[in-house]
Design a protein around this motif. Sequence first.
Motif, mmCIF file in Angstrom:
data_model
loop_
_atom_site.group_PDB
_atom_site.id
_atom_site.type_symbol
_atom_site.label_atom_id
_atom_site.label_comp_id
_atom_site.label_asym_id
_atom_site.label_seq_id
_atom_site.Cartn_x
_atom_site.Cartn_y
_atom_site.Cartn_z
ATOM 1 N N GLY A 5 0.788 -1.354 -0.005
ATOM 2 C CA GLY A 5 -0.131 0.083 -0.039
ATOM 3 C C GLY A 5 0.875 1.090 -0.049
ATOM 4 N N LEU A 6 1.847 1.385 0.976
ATOM 5 C CA LEU A 6 2.579 2.224 0.803
ATOM 6 C C LEU A 6 3.304 2.598 -0.306
ATOM 7 N N LEU A 7 3.955 1.485 -0.941
ATOM 8 C CA LEU A 7 4.648 1.509 -2.200
ATOM 9 C C LEU A 7 3.768 1.841 -3.601
ATOM 10 N N GLY A 8 2.420 1.567 -3.287
ATOM 11 C CA GLY A 8 1.512 1.875 -4.420
ATOM 12 C C GLY A 8 1.220 3.520 -4.103
ATOM 13 N N TRP A 25 -2.627 -0.615 -9.141
ATOM 14 C CA TRP A 25 -3.246 -1.572 -8.083
ATOM 15 C C TRP A 25 -3.167 -2.896 -8.754
ATOM 16 N N CYS A 26 -3.639 -3.115 -9.907
ATOM 17 C CA CYS A 26 -3.855 -4.581 -10.207
ATOM 18 C C CYS A 26 -2.540 -4.922 -10.657
ATOM 19 N N LEU A 27 -1.783 -4.130 -11.566
ATOM 20 C CA LEU A 27 -0.550 -4.550 -11.915
ATOM 21 C C LEU A 27 0.536 -4.806 -10.790
ATOM 22 N N ASP A 61 -5.545 -2.848 4.015
ATOM 23 C CA ASP A 61 -4.576 -1.721 4.004
ATOM 24 C C ASP A 61 -4.778 -0.898 5.297
ATOM 25 N N PRO A 62 -3.878 -0.904 6.246
ATOM 26 C CA PRO A 62 -3.947 -0.119 7.667
ATOM 27 C C PRO A 62 -3.856 1.230 7.531
ATOM 28 N N ALA A 63 -3.372 1.651 6.569
ATOM 29 C CA ALA A 63 -3.031 3.183 6.072
ATOM 30 C C ALA A 63 -4.134 3.837 5.507
ATOM 31 N N VAL A 64 -5.129 3.310 5.054
ATOM 32 C CA VAL A 64 -6.005 3.989 4.179
ATOM 33 C C VAL A 64 -7.577 4.052 5.101
ATOM 34 N N SER A 65 -7.856 5.387 4.997
ATOM 35 C CA SER A 65 -9.267 5.576 5.636
ATOM 36 C C SER A 65 -10.332 5.173 4.853
#
Length: 310
Positions: free
Chosen positions: A88-91, A113-115, A146-150
């Motif tokens: 998630g962070l890298l995305g 996201w998908c790739l 993903d724990p970082a996404v609200s």
Amino acid sequence: MTIATTGTAVRVDTLASVLAGAASDALRAEVDLTPKPGLVDRRGRGAHRDMDRSLMHASVDALEVGFHDMAAASLEQNEPAMLRAELGLLGRESEARMMLATGGVNTHRGAIWCLGLIVSAAARRPRRWHADTLLADVAAMAAIDDPAVSPARRSNGQRAVKRYHVAGARGEACRGFPPIREAGLAMLRRARKAGCSERVARLNALLAIMSVLDDTCVLSRAGRVGLLRVQRGAATIIDRGGVGTVAGARELARFDRELLAMNASPGGSADLLSATLLIDALENAARGEAPLRRDGEPSAQENAYATLIA
């Protein structure tokens, strides 16, 4: 750190570079594929006013390092929840690079996201690349929050998911992307077996995906009615033999005009075509086959048909 693949020790950074290059090649192949209804291609901007082919290529160039880092993280992190957080962070870092390269234009958020999920799955199974296995791994990873996404943070696609009650990018991923397996890859293989050029096979694969995907890009621009018109139009071309036939090429030209009039761009389908091409390339590599050329050479007859689209 090394990874053993088919008896050969391969450094993590080398495998990560190979996978990042394959993902980038798949994205460039989708951009260059022509003629695509409503989408940016070699002819022009499609239904977009804020992007063109050169901008799309700049976006792909900016994303390659992110795919490399996702692959490397997947080789080094074995705990699924921690890997999901790192992906998630890298995305998000990749999205920031994309926005910097494009001047704030969202060219490839869905593709990240998908790739990215596919690259991660492939890194964890060096040289054991089969569509069903990769997509099952994708589904398992996508199901982890993903724990970082609200939950309050919503993109246009996420708003379309809520409004129209469709699966959206995450929902499709959690199901293992059925449009890739059952439409994109199935059509790509069927068209090649029938003797179509690579260009025609890929265009038909795109249309097969469009005919079944609840594309949130289309929903955001043209609503439910627009999505139904897109799905039916794509299915009609396939029913008429695909774009490699006179009837199919004529219908594609009409369909392209219809999408432009609706201001509808099937960007979600384009992302899944890129993913389809990536998985196809990985399967070919796992079998030891030479990679396909990025752009299939059209026959003289296909060139004649293509003039109907210009």
